[in-house]
Design an enzyme around this catalytic site. Structure first.
Site, PDB file in Angstrom:
ATOM      1  N   SER A  92       0.842  -1.330   0.199  1.00  0.00           N
ATOM      2  CA  SER A  92       0.111  -0.089  -0.139  1.00  0.00           C
ATOM      3  C   SER A  92       0.980   0.995  -0.711  1.00  0.00           C
ATOM      4  CB  SER A  92      -0.936  -0.010   1.141  1.00  0.00           C
ATOM      5  OG  SER A  92      -2.033   0.994   1.181  1.00  0.00           O
ATOM      6  N   LEU A  95       0.270   2.685   5.974  1.00  0.00           N
ATOM      7  CA  LEU A  95      -0.513   2.617   6.756  1.00  0.00           C
ATOM      8  C   LEU A  95      -0.890   4.196   7.821  1.00  0.00           C
ATOM      9  CD1 LEU A  95      -2.365   0.546   8.368  1.00  0.00           C
ATOM     10  CD2 LEU A  95       0.094  -0.753   9.574  1.00  0.00           C
ATOM     11  N   GLY A  96      -2.373   3.725   7.992  1.00  0.00           N
ATOM     12  CA  GLY A  96      -2.818   4.468   8.789  1.00  0.00           C
ATOM     13  C   GLY A  96      -2.697   4.879  10.352  1.00  0.00           C
ATOM     14  N   THR A  97      -3.079   5.228  11.104  1.00  0.00           N
ATOM     15  CA  THR A  97      -2.455   5.606  12.510  1.00  0.00           C
ATOM     16  C   THR A  97      -3.930   5.767  13.908  1.00  0.00           C
ATOM     17  OG1 THR A  97      -1.914   7.756  12.339  1.00  0.00           O
ATOM     18  CG2 THR A  97       0.253   6.703  11.870  1.00  0.00           C
ATOM     19  N   GLY A  98      -4.452   5.218  13.207  1.00  0.00           N
ATOM     20  CA  GLY A  98      -6.204   5.665  14.012  1.00  0.00           C
ATOM     21  C   GLY A  98      -5.919   4.104  14.504  1.00  0.00           C
ATOM     22  N   HIS A 181       2.959   3.469  -5.361  1.00  0.00           N
ATOM     23  CA  HIS A 181       1.054   3.919  -5.351  1.00  0.00           C
ATOM     24  C   HIS A 181       0.018   1.878  -5.029  1.00  0.00           C
ATOM     25  CE1 HIS A 181      -2.061   5.820  -6.680  1.00  0.00           C
ATOM     26  NE2 HIS A 181      -2.231   6.261  -5.561  1.00  0.00           N
ATOM     27  N   LYS A 183      -2.048  -1.381  -4.313  1.00  0.00           N
ATOM     28  CA  LYS A 183      -2.530  -2.307  -3.050  1.00  0.00           C
ATOM     29  C   LYS A 183      -3.245  -3.193  -4.167  1.00  0.00           C
ATOM     30  CE  LYS A 183      -2.882   2.836  -3.291  1.00  0.00           C
ATOM     31  NZ  LYS A 183      -2.876   3.895  -4.003  1.00  0.00           N
ATOM     32  N   ASP A 188      -3.172 -16.201   2.486  1.00  0.00           N
ATOM     33  CA  ASP A 188      -2.810 -17.102   2.002  1.00  0.00           C
ATOM     34  C   ASP A 188      -2.389 -17.038   0.342  1.00  0.00           C
ATOM     35  OD1 ASP A 188      -2.170 -18.310   4.494  1.00  0.00           O
ATOM     36  OD2 ASP A 188      -3.820 -18.989   4.940  1.00  0.00           O
TER      37      ASP A 188
END
Length: 496
Positions: A92, A95-98, A181, A183, A188
């Site tokens: 990705s 990664l966000g931090t929320g 960029h 995604k 598995d």
């Protein structure tokens, strides 16, 4: 004339070398490639040229799940991450931090604890993933430290950010030079291809597209492909320092850019050529398929132009009576795409983009706040060009707007003449813009299907997006654009 893989992996800035061109199997068996493209689906034969341009993974429509909502996307990530037994691969931008992101990391921790043989590979962008004090890297460092060799965290660093530019470009601005960029979210033998990042907005109220495919060969392809990108990315060590991958010898910002580009390009093209040959044999043996997946890659900074060549071919090969729906979160189509739609495409086209109110940059501080107006200006210029060339009757513009939501969905749906449902879709990370072609690492899949149920689900997906839109030609022409935005677009269009 068929483009073959020599043309796919060529590049304006870095001339292709014989060693890294994907020629072998095509030169040896060109007639085989042109015959019997889609077994049992004669209506799709006008699309058989795709078999000359990318590896093909034959499967059945029931192996594919179309995800429509951000919340369902997040739930799928959570469920799959806790159930994974062998491998998890997450590629990705960041990664966000929320709190939602913390919960996802906790799931990863639980799975790593429960399965000592589970391998977690994460590929993010260096500049975006290390922005700020709390960032993607700090979110994942506890896993790197706790689980050692079970976890490989990699940060892709563009070879264009080096020397004085690297030293002086501040955070955010340094992201203009090129990003990871792609995604791809793999658990598995299931892989999710999307345009959505791993952060709160994309889990709640930022509309994107997501498709889940249960197929071991395709999952193997993406797992191995991401591993190769990780080789020439920065490896994050347990002490939080970044260094070389154990298979790599050149930092992307040291030495000569040309050497780094040559070696990275060779690593990817050799891999794709091997897969191409193998999948050619598989396709000839697989006669029960009703759906065919072609992975497409775009890595302009290391000389790989693949997705953009296939996309241009698709646009130019649209036949009379066909229909095309094209969606992008950010309307900045390359000049080549716009010229192709104008002069070579025979399909009736519907272009869907974000209304300024649904643009993620709306209301942003500083120059970023002008980005929605910049996209309006580019769309206006394209529409006026269509009018001058008397093609505006064939190309319609729509803008997505949903209160409280932003819009990030991109891709394409193609309908052959007299088809009520789509026969083909493109889905992935590319916005079809200048950045996608020349600056960022992108991947999407081209999915061709004769499965009626899957076609119905793809149609329902498109309907959901277009139902939240209104026709936009008049608004695009009449909407005012600040003069400073007009000046900036002329100079910096290739950077956003």
């Amino acid at each position: 004339k068929m483009f073959y893989l020599r043309r796919l992996f060529s590049q304006e800035l870095c001339p292709a070398t014989t060693h890294s061109d994907l020629l072998g199997c095509l030169q040896q068996t060109p007639q085989q490639l042109l015959a019997g493209g889609f077994t049992g689906a004669p209506a799709l034969e006008s699309l058989s040229w795709l078999h000359n341009l990318a590896p093909c993974f034959p499967l059945r429509g029931e192996q594919i799940q179309v995800i429509n909502e951000p919340q369902h996307f997040y739930q799928t990530l959570m469920q799959r991450s806790i159930k994974a037994k062998r491998r998890i691969v997450l590629a990705s931008l960041y990664l966000g931090t929320g709190q939602l992101e913390h919960s996802l990391v906790q799931n990863l921790r639980h799975s790593l604890q429960a399965q000592s043989s589970l391998q977690l590979n994460v590929l993010l962008d260096f500049t975006r993933g290390t922005r700020g004090v709390s960032n993607s890297k700090t979110m994942l460092m506890p896993l790197v430290h706790e689980f050692g060799k079970q976890v490989q965290l990699s940060l892709y660093h563009t070879p264009d950010l080096r020397g004085m530019t690297k030293r002086l470009a501040p955070p955010r601005w340094n992201e203009l030079f090129g990003l990871q960029h792609m995604k791809v979210y793999l658990f598995d033998d299931a892989v999710i291809i999307s345009g959505a990042n791993l952060s709160n907005d994309y889990f709640t109220n930022r509309q994107d597209r997501y498709i889940l495919i249960e197929d071991k060969p395709l999952a193997d392809f993406y797992a191995q492909f991401i591993e190769r990108v990780q080789e020439f990315s920065l490896a994050v060590n347990a002490d939080a320092t970044e260094g070389l991958h154990h298979n790599w010898r050149i930092l992307p910002y040291e030495g000569t850019k040309e050497q780094f580009v040559r070696l990275a390009k060779q690593r990817i093209t050799d891999f794709v050529q091997d897969v191409y040959k193998r999948q050619l044999e598989v396709r000839q043996q697989q006669t029960q398929a009703d759906t065919w997946v072609f992975p497409l890659l775009e890595m302009g900074q290391i000389g790989i132009h693949h997705d953009s060549v296939v996309t241009k071919q698709l646009l130019s090969k649209c036949i009379a009576g066909s229909r095309l729906k094209l969606a992008t979160g950010y309307f900045n189509l390359t000049q080549e795409y716009m010229n192709t739609i104008t002069h070579n495409c025979l399909a009736q086209c519907s272009i869907l983009m974000a209304h300024p109110n649904a643009n993620g940059f709306q209301g942003a501080k500083g120059p970023a706040g002008g980005i929605p107006a910049a996209y309006t200006l580019i769309a206006k210029s394209f529409y006026q060009s269509l009018v001058r060339r008397q093609q505006h009757h064939r190309v319609n513009f729509f803008e997505y707007e949903k209160p409280g939501w932003t819009y990030h969905a991109k891709g394409l749906w193609y309908y052959l003449p007299e088809a009520r449902l789509p026969n083909l879709t493109l889905i992935g990370s590319s916005n079809f813009g200048e950045r996608s072609v020349n600056r960022d690492l992108e991947t999407q899949i081209c999915l061709v299907t004769a499965n009626n149920d899957l076609s119905q689900r793809l149609q329902a997906e498109a309907d959901r997006l277009y139902d939240m839109s209104t026709t936009a030609e008049r608004e695009i022409v009449q909407r005012s654009v600040p003069r400073w935005v007009q000046a900036v677009v002329r100079i910096f269009r290739n950077f956003f």
